[in-house]
Design a protein around this motif. Sequence first.
Motif, PDB file in Angstrom:
ATOM      1  N   THR A   1       8.000  -1.669  -4.646  1.00  0.00           N
ATOM      2  CA  THR A   1       7.383  -1.811  -5.970  1.00  0.00           C
ATOM      3  C   THR A   1       6.014  -1.134  -6.043  1.00  0.00           C
ATOM      4  O   THR A   1       5.573  -0.735  -7.119  1.00  0.00           O
ATOM      5  CB  THR A   1       7.191  -3.302  -6.311  1.00  0.00           C
ATOM      6  OG1 THR A   1       6.547  -3.931  -5.209  1.00  0.00           O
ATOM      7  CG2 THR A   1       8.518  -3.981  -6.563  1.00  0.00           C
ATOM      8  N   LEU A   2       5.347  -1.011  -4.901  1.00  0.00           N
ATOM      9  CA  LEU A   2       3.977  -0.502  -4.906  1.00  0.00           C
ATOM     10  C   LEU A   2       3.884   0.939  -5.409  1.00  0.00           C
ATOM     11  O   LEU A   2       2.806   1.399  -5.784  1.00  0.00           O
ATOM     12  CB  LEU A   2       3.379  -0.614  -3.497  1.00  0.00           C
ATOM     13  CG  LEU A   2       3.350  -2.030  -2.912  1.00  0.00           C
ATOM     14  CD1 LEU A   2       2.678  -2.061  -1.535  1.00  0.00           C
ATOM     15  CD2 LEU A   2       2.636  -3.003  -3.847  1.00  0.00           C
ATOM     16  N   ASN A   3       5.005   1.643  -5.453  1.00  0.00           N
ATOM     17  CA  ASN A   3       5.005   3.016  -5.977  1.00  0.00           C
ATOM     18  C   ASN A   3       4.908   3.063  -7.500  1.00  0.00           C
ATOM     19  O   ASN A   3       4.692   4.131  -8.074  1.00  0.00           O
ATOM     20  CB  ASN A   3       6.285   3.753  -5.551  1.00  0.00           C
ATOM     21  CG  ASN A   3       6.333   4.005  -4.056  1.00  0.00           C
ATOM     22  OD1 ASN A   3       5.305   3.943  -3.383  1.00  0.00           O
ATOM     23  ND2 ASN A   3       7.518   4.275  -3.534  1.00  0.00           N
ATOM     24  N   TYR A   4       5.095   1.904  -8.151  1.00  0.00           N
ATOM     25  CA  TYR A   4       5.209   1.901  -9.621  1.00  0.00           C
ATOM     26  C   TYR A   4       4.164   1.004 -10.298  1.00  0.00           C
ATOM     27  O   TYR A   4       4.310   0.657 -11.469  1.00  0.00           O
ATOM     28  CB  TYR A   4       6.617   1.439 -10.029  1.00  0.00           C
ATOM     29  CG  TYR A   4       7.717   2.261  -9.411  1.00  0.00           C
ATOM     30  CD1 TYR A   4       8.101   3.479  -9.972  1.00  0.00           C
ATOM     31  CD2 TYR A   4       8.370   1.834  -8.259  1.00  0.00           C
ATOM     32  CE1 TYR A   4       9.110   4.249  -9.402  1.00  0.00           C
ATOM     33  CE2 TYR A   4       9.374   2.592  -7.673  1.00  0.00           C
ATOM     34  CZ  TYR A   4       9.736   3.796  -8.249  1.00  0.00           C
ATOM     35  OH  TYR A   4      10.726   4.554  -7.685  1.00  0.00           O
ATOM     36  N   LEU A   5       3.104   0.658  -9.596  1.00  0.00           N
ATOM     37  CA  LEU A   5       2.127  -0.290 -10.143  1.00  0.00           C
ATOM     38  C   LEU A   5       1.424   0.245 -11.384  1.00  0.00           C
ATOM     39  O   LEU A   5       0.919  -0.531 -12.202  1.00  0.00           O
ATOM     40  CB  LEU A   5       1.092  -0.660  -9.078  1.00  0.00           C
ATOM     41  CG  LEU A   5       1.634  -1.377  -7.825  1.00  0.00           C
ATOM     42  CD1 LEU A   5       0.489  -1.832  -6.940  1.00  0.00           C
ATOM     43  CD2 LEU A   5       2.518  -2.561  -8.192  1.00  0.00           C
ATOM     44  N   SER A   6       1.402   1.558 -11.555  1.00  0.00           N
ATOM     45  CA  SER A   6       0.741   2.127 -12.742  1.00  0.00           C
ATOM     46  C   SER A   6       1.476   1.760 -14.028  1.00  0.00           C
ATOM     47  O   SER A   6       0.933   1.932 -15.122  1.00  0.00           O
ATOM     48  CB  SER A   6       0.647   3.651 -12.611  1.00  0.00           C
ATOM     49  OG  SER A   6       1.946   4.213 -12.514  1.00  0.00           O
TER      50      SER A   6
ATOM     51  N   ASN B   1      -5.973  -6.562 -11.014  1.00  0.00           N
ATOM     52  CA  ASN B   1      -7.263  -6.159 -11.580  1.00  0.00           C
ATOM     53  C   ASN B   1      -7.691  -4.788 -11.088  1.00  0.00           C
ATOM     54  O   ASN B   1      -8.321  -4.013 -11.817  1.00  0.00           O
ATOM     55  CB  ASN B   1      -8.354  -7.184 -11.246  1.00  0.00           C
ATOM     56  CG  ASN B   1      -8.211  -8.498 -11.982  1.00  0.00           C
ATOM     57  OD1 ASN B   1      -8.833  -9.487 -11.633  1.00  0.00           O
ATOM     58  ND2 ASN B   1      -7.376  -8.539 -13.030  1.00  0.00           N
ATOM     59  N   VAL B   2      -7.346  -4.466  -9.856  1.00  0.00           N
ATOM     60  CA  VAL B   2      -7.717  -3.176  -9.261  1.00  0.00           C
ATOM     61  C   VAL B   2      -7.124  -2.014 -10.044  1.00  0.00           C
ATOM     62  O   VAL B   2      -7.713  -0.943 -10.142  1.00  0.00           O
ATOM     63  CB  VAL B   2      -7.272  -3.123  -7.780  1.00  0.00           C
ATOM     64  CG1 VAL B   2      -7.486  -1.730  -7.193  1.00  0.00           C
ATOM     65  CG2 VAL B   2      -8.017  -4.171  -6.960  1.00  0.00           C
ATOM     66  N   ILE B   3      -5.955  -2.237 -10.641  1.00  0.00           N
ATOM     67  CA  ILE B   3      -5.292  -1.162 -11.399  1.00  0.00           C
ATOM     68  C   ILE B   3      -5.434  -1.358 -12.904  1.00  0.00           C
ATOM     69  O   ILE B   3      -4.696  -0.767 -13.690  1.00  0.00           O
ATOM     70  CB  ILE B   3      -3.793  -1.072 -11.018  1.00  0.00           C
ATOM     71  CG1 ILE B   3      -3.085  -2.416 -11.250  1.00  0.00           C
ATOM     72  CG2 ILE B   3      -3.626  -0.617  -9.583  1.00  0.00           C
ATOM     73  CD1 ILE B   3      -1.584  -2.368 -11.112  1.00  0.00           C
TER      74      ILE B   3
ATOM     75  N   LEU C   1      -1.409 -17.017  -7.074  1.00  0.00           N
ATOM     76  CA  LEU C   1      -1.493 -16.256  -8.324  1.00  0.00           C
ATOM     77  C   LEU C   1      -2.859 -15.583  -8.471  1.00  0.00           C
ATOM     78  O   LEU C   1      -2.949 -14.472  -9.009  1.00  0.00           O
ATOM     79  CB  LEU C   1      -1.222 -17.181  -9.517  1.00  0.00           C
ATOM     80  CG  LEU C   1       0.190 -17.767  -9.609  1.00  0.00           C
ATOM     81  CD1 LEU C   1       0.263 -18.781 -10.751  1.00  0.00           C
ATOM     82  CD2 LEU C   1       1.234 -16.672  -9.808  1.00  0.00           C
ATOM     83  N   GLN C   2      -3.906 -16.229  -7.999  1.00  0.00           N
ATOM     84  CA  GLN C   2      -5.236 -15.614  -8.032  1.00  0.00           C
ATOM     85  C   GLN C   2      -5.252 -14.323  -7.211  1.00  0.00           C
ATOM     86  O   GLN C   2      -5.849 -13.322  -7.622  1.00  0.00           O
ATOM     87  CB  GLN C   2      -6.287 -16.591  -7.487  1.00  0.00           C
ATOM     88  CG  GLN C   2      -6.735 -17.646  -8.473  1.00  0.00           C
ATOM     89  CD  GLN C   2      -7.832 -18.523  -7.903  1.00  0.00           C
ATOM     90  OE1 GLN C   2      -7.685 -19.068  -6.811  1.00  0.00           O
ATOM     91  NE2 GLN C   2      -8.929 -18.668  -8.627  1.00  0.00           N
ATOM     92  N   LYS C   3      -4.603 -14.363  -6.049  1.00  0.00           N
ATOM     93  CA  LYS C   3      -4.544 -13.161  -5.196  1.00  0.00           C
ATOM     94  C   LYS C   3      -3.776 -12.040  -5.892  1.00  0.00           C
ATOM     95  O   LYS C   3      -4.184 -10.878  -5.855  1.00  0.00           O
ATOM     96  CB  LYS C   3      -3.891 -13.511  -3.855  1.00  0.00           C
ATOM     97  CG  LYS C   3      -4.726 -14.443  -2.999  1.00  0.00           C
ATOM     98  CD  LYS C   3      -3.981 -14.840  -1.729  1.00  0.00           C
ATOM     99  CE  LYS C   3      -4.798 -15.827  -0.898  1.00  0.00           C
ATOM    100  NZ  LYS C   3      -4.055 -16.318   0.294  1.00  0.00           N
ATOM    101  N   ILE C   4      -2.665 -12.407  -6.540  1.00  0.00           N
ATOM    102  CA  ILE C   4      -1.887 -11.406  -7.271  1.00  0.00           C
ATOM    103  C   ILE C   4      -2.716 -10.837  -8.410  1.00  0.00           C
ATOM    104  O   ILE C   4      -2.743  -9.620  -8.654  1.00  0.00           O
ATOM    105  CB  ILE C   4      -0.574 -12.026  -7.800  1.00  0.00           C
ATOM    106  CG1 ILE C   4       0.372 -12.363  -6.636  1.00  0.00           C
ATOM    107  CG2 ILE C   4       0.111 -11.090  -8.795  1.00  0.00           C
ATOM    108  CD1 ILE C   4       1.607 -13.131  -7.045  1.00  0.00           C
TER     109      ILE C   4
END
Length: 431
Positions: free
Chosen positions: A173-178, A69-71, A61-64
């Motif tokens: 999913t990575l296309n929708y992280l915003s 946090n980056v976004i 969970l820390q990694k997630i």
Amino acid sequence: MTKQQVSIFWFRRDLRLEDNVALYHALQSEHPVIPVFIFDTDILNSLPKNDARVGFIHETLQKINSQLNVIGSSLLIKKGTAIEVWKSLFDEFSISAVFFNKDYEPYAIKRDLAIAALAKANNAVCFSFKDQVVFEELEITKPDGLAYTIYTPYKNKWLEKFKFMAPLQEYVTLNYLSNFHKNNFDFLTLQQIGFEESNIKVVPHNLTQISNYHETRDFPAIDSTSYLSPHLRFGTVSIRKLVNWAVNKNAVFLSELIWREFFMQILFSFPKVVTHNFKSAYDGIQWRNNEEDFKRWCTGTTGYLMVDAGMRQLNETGYMHNRVRMVVASFLCKHLLINWQWGEAYFAEKLLDYDLSANVGNWQWAAGTGCDAAPYFRVFNPDIQLKKFDEKGIYIRQWIPEFDLGYGQPMIDHAFARDRAVAAYKAGILK
């Protein structure tokens, strides 16, 4: 002031951002998504404070959270019973929709029904998705619509149906992280959850080690396993990615993934297997259940080298080689005449990859009481297993350093134990 409407994505057995079905759909909903993980006290309260699996979940969970946090987002960590935490979430946020991936264990089914009812009472919609399996519940059935209870026809039907789906769709999913909600929630430490670091760690998985899986998988001294099982259990890897890889690389490894789904279907269709024999005809077996014998098995001091090495590996690392698991399970049930439930509970406490359906399924298989199980008169000879699969004693020396100094005598003679087991089973089978 009106609260902003949000969607909630609930992490459970799917601890990854990529190729996550429910998360994929949540991120395409009309409201920003708050990701939530609940440390469920209904589960945690029965675990030791240094449980390695809790530590692994927290680390994952820390990694997630770092990725989020980056976004400009973060993971909301809660601790408590699932129902109480969800009540607090509905008080805190204006939740329009709840998204999660299905879980097929009895406790999870009951829990999810309660959460869905709570969501409905709060005017929110619940969406659940298939994620941890290729085929769920009763997607693979006999012609009469009933569940298969024999593995081979289940596997054949699985492969037949899979042919029309291959390769499996993976969810980007990575296309929708915003679309994640912008926030900065405090991340609870392991100590705040009430746990502490364990000396036992989950090993990273490695697919390159299983290219010759079909040739090396039975030899515990050869480090040719993938270490995937805990990652599959907690969903740090996608089953779709694994199956798409395995179908072109190794048919035997693919069969192991199908076994996993077979046992999940058995648990879903026959939930009694958690506490009762699948074959009720075996309910009359008179188990000895000697506590001193059980203690020697747990501590790896039976005098049988492969049994003792396996139990010591389990106690020290949380892992045990699959061939050795069969040997130690057969020894407990057949040699010592101890109920499989005792062994299942011990594995549940120790195994990093503990999965209810597979653990119950494999223990009942070893005991002869389960579906598609070994016949009751099949009793593994630990010495023959050692000679076949660790002839040079490499695995044995790794876990029994005192071996070359002269090892103790077996606690029970194999021939005597076999005859006693066969007699007990024969006398106990209900006509």
